[in-house]
Motif scaffolding. Structure first.
Motif, PDB file in Angstrom:
ATOM      1  N   ARG A   1       0.831  -1.147  -0.089  1.00  0.00           N
ATOM      2  CA  ARG A   1       0.128  -0.026   0.290  1.00  0.00           C
ATOM      3  C   ARG A   1       0.953   1.343   0.140  1.00  0.00           C
ATOM      4  NH1 ARG A   1      -5.491  -0.462   1.004  1.00  0.00           N
ATOM      5  NH2 ARG A   1      -5.413   1.779   1.595  1.00  0.00           N
ATOM      6  N   GLU A   2       2.100   0.973   0.485  1.00  0.00           N
ATOM      7  CA  GLU A   2       2.920   2.352   0.671  1.00  0.00           C
ATOM      8  C   GLU A   2       3.513   2.724  -0.864  1.00  0.00           C
ATOM      9  OE1 GLU A   2       5.657   2.338   4.050  1.00  0.00           O
ATOM     10  OE2 GLU A   2       5.196   0.360   4.277  1.00  0.00           O
ATOM     11  N   ALA A   3       3.424   1.713  -1.736  1.00  0.00           N
ATOM     12  CA  ALA A   3       3.478   2.225  -3.286  1.00  0.00           C
ATOM     13  C   ALA A   3       2.679   3.127  -3.844  1.00  0.00           C
ATOM     14  CB  ALA A   3       3.663   0.918  -4.047  1.00  0.00           C
ATOM     15  N   GLY A   4       1.476   3.362  -3.269  1.00  0.00           N
ATOM     16  CA  GLY A   4       0.118   4.233  -3.849  1.00  0.00           C
ATOM     17  C   GLY A   4      -0.556   3.635  -4.766  1.00  0.00           C
ATOM     18  N   LEU A   5      -0.607   2.375  -5.068  1.00  0.00           N
ATOM     19  CA  LEU A   5      -1.383   2.191  -6.091  1.00  0.00           C
ATOM     20  C   LEU A   5      -2.914   2.348  -5.791  1.00  0.00           C
ATOM     21  CD1 LEU A   5      -0.807   0.875  -9.107  1.00  0.00           C
ATOM     22  CD2 LEU A   5      -0.907  -1.569  -8.305  1.00  0.00           C
ATOM     23  N   GLU A   6      -3.200   2.055  -4.535  1.00  0.00           N
ATOM     24  CA  GLU A   6      -4.763   2.243  -4.105  1.00  0.00           C
ATOM     25  C   GLU A   6      -5.130   3.483  -4.360  1.00  0.00           C
ATOM     26  OE1 GLU A   6      -3.243  -1.546  -2.118  1.00  0.00           O
ATOM     27  OE2 GLU A   6      -2.527   0.317  -2.467  1.00  0.00           O
ATOM     28  N   GLU A   7      -4.418   4.304  -4.780  1.00  0.00           N
ATOM     29  CA  GLU A   7      -5.051   5.983  -5.121  1.00  0.00           C
ATOM     30  C   GLU A   7      -5.049   5.875  -6.692  1.00  0.00           C
ATOM     31  OE1 GLU A   7      -5.627   7.761  -2.635  1.00  0.00           O
ATOM     32  OE2 GLU A   7      -5.340   6.004  -1.487  1.00  0.00           O
ATOM     33  N   LEU A   8      -4.928   4.779  -7.359  1.00  0.00           N
ATOM     34  CA  LEU A   8      -4.783   5.035  -9.038  1.00  0.00           C
ATOM     35  C   LEU A   8      -6.254   5.206  -9.416  1.00  0.00           C
ATOM     36  CD1 LEU A   8      -2.725   3.401 -11.402  1.00  0.00           C
ATOM     37  CD2 LEU A   8      -5.129   3.416 -11.748  1.00  0.00           C
ATOM     38  N   ALA A   9      -6.826   6.333  -9.790  1.00  0.00           N
ATOM     39  CA  ALA A   9      -7.997   6.401  -9.969  1.00  0.00           C
ATOM     40  C   ALA A   9      -8.439   6.399 -11.609  1.00  0.00           C
ATOM     41  CB  ALA A   9      -8.696   7.943  -9.637  1.00  0.00           C
TER      42      ALA A   9
END
Length: 370
Positions: A320-328
């Motif tokens: 989650r720290e790589a930020g893929l969960e924020e990819l809209a």
């Protein structure tokens, strides 16, 4: 009577090439320190699957084809800034000992797969753990890299799968010789930004460019190329079931072999393993930032440090720290993201990834039988 397994239908496979020439003639060297790469070792890869909610109803075929067209257009645009993702693996030099490789930037393109699933996304996500990991191999297409003719094989695939409830998944599979997980995640973020930009620009013109895409008006465009059971076993699924990956943050150092051994030791402690793997491979950058290419090192048990990470300050990390969960996409963030590192059977695999600045992200994937 046993229930009929749900199917995945592959409806099209096309190639997204850079929208203009980018990086042609350049190459990124890959140096192998150890035995030549085998056919199995060429299949080491990273997979990410992102799930998005739809309208809550079955999506019309035309809308599904339009989304695939947009993905194709935005991929082509994003590849201009990341030409290495459109490259191909090949041997370099006159020798044929399997130790000198490169990623050749040839504008050859990314394979884009369009598929549909005979289940809802909600039902699919009810599966958990290794059960879902096995099924997710069907959501991220992969064709093995041929050891004799690697340059004719795509080392990067993206798959767009629609579910019966309107939800859809974006699956990405990339060879670790082409891109480490952080590099792939960085590309996906860049692609999502380009995707949003193109769609926004399209709304401002009278005749949207996407409307002239020929396959949107072709009734035969959705012809099924292949159908397979969703829970069909595969070598990749078996490998995912037999391994566990642990992530660490560490300071950027030049001794990747020692750092990798420390991470293997810490991962053994975390997983309660009785002993480290007899053999593990380290895939990491040549140089601190990876601009000099890639190095693949084979390590054996007698070269490992004890299982306490002495000399390295390691901090446990998570994907989650790589930020893929924020990819809209289309204004929505994913409802779930899955990650998987596929190593070779019966060995450990450590991937060292420059994270910018003075830090490295390291993935240590170990066999579960230890």
């Amino acid at each position: 009577m046993a229930a009929t397994p749900a199917l995945i239908h592959v409806e099209s496979i096309r190639t997204a090439v850079p929208s203009r020439v980018a990086g042609a003639g350049l190459s990124l060297p890959i140096t192998v320190s150890g035995p030549p790469l085998s056919a199995a070792e060429l299949q080491r890869r990273f997979r990410a699957v992102l799930y998005y909610r739809g309208a809550g109803v079955r999506e019309p075929e035309a809308a599904a084809r339009e989304r695939a067209a947009w993905v194709n257009e935005s991929l082509s645009a994003a590849l201009v800034d990341h030409p290495e993702m459109a490259g191909r693996l090949r041997r370099r030099g006159d020798g044929d000992d399997g130790r000198l490789w490169e990623v050749k930037l040839r504008d050859t393109g990314v394979r884009l797969v369009q598929a549909s699933a005979e289940t809802t996304m909600a039902a699919f996500l009810e599966a958990t753990g290794k059960d879902r990991e096995r099924k997710e191999t069907a959501l991220a297409w992969w064709t093995d890299v041929d050891v004799d003719e690697p340059d004719i094989c795509a080392p990067f695939f993206m798959q767009l799968t629609r579910f019966q409830d309107g939800g859809y998944a974006i699956g990405a599979s990339s060879s670790l010789l082409l891109a480490d997980p952080l590099s792939l995640i960085s590309f996906l973020k860049s692609w999502a930004r380009k995707h949003a930009q193109l769609q926004a620009q399209n709304k401002l013109v009278a005749n949207p460019v996407i409307q002239y895409t020929r396959y949107l008006q072709n009734p035969g465009a959705a012809k099924r190329l292949k159908s397979v059971p969703l829970d069909l076993g595969s070598a990749a699924a078996a490998a995912a079931d037999a391994t566990t990956t642990v992530l660490f943050w560490a300071a950027n150092v030049s001794d990747h072999r020692g750092l990798a051994a420390a991470c293997v030791g810490k991962a053994c402690e975390k997983l309660g393993a009785k002993e480290p793997p007899r053999r593990f491979t380290v895939v990491g950058p040549l140089g601190r930032d990876g601009s000099g290419g890639l190095n693949v090192q084979a390590c054996t048990a007698d070269a490992q440090t004890p299982c306490h990470g002495h000399g390295h300050a390691l901090r446990v990390a998570n994907w989650r720290e790589a930020g893929l969960e924020e990819l809209a996409l289309e204004g929505s963030k994913p409802v779930h993201v899955s990650y998987c590192v596929s190593p070779c059977a019966d060995e450990g695999l450590v991937v060292v990834m420059p994270a910018g600045g003075t830090e490295l992200l390291i993935s240590a994937t170990l066999p579960n039988y230890m």
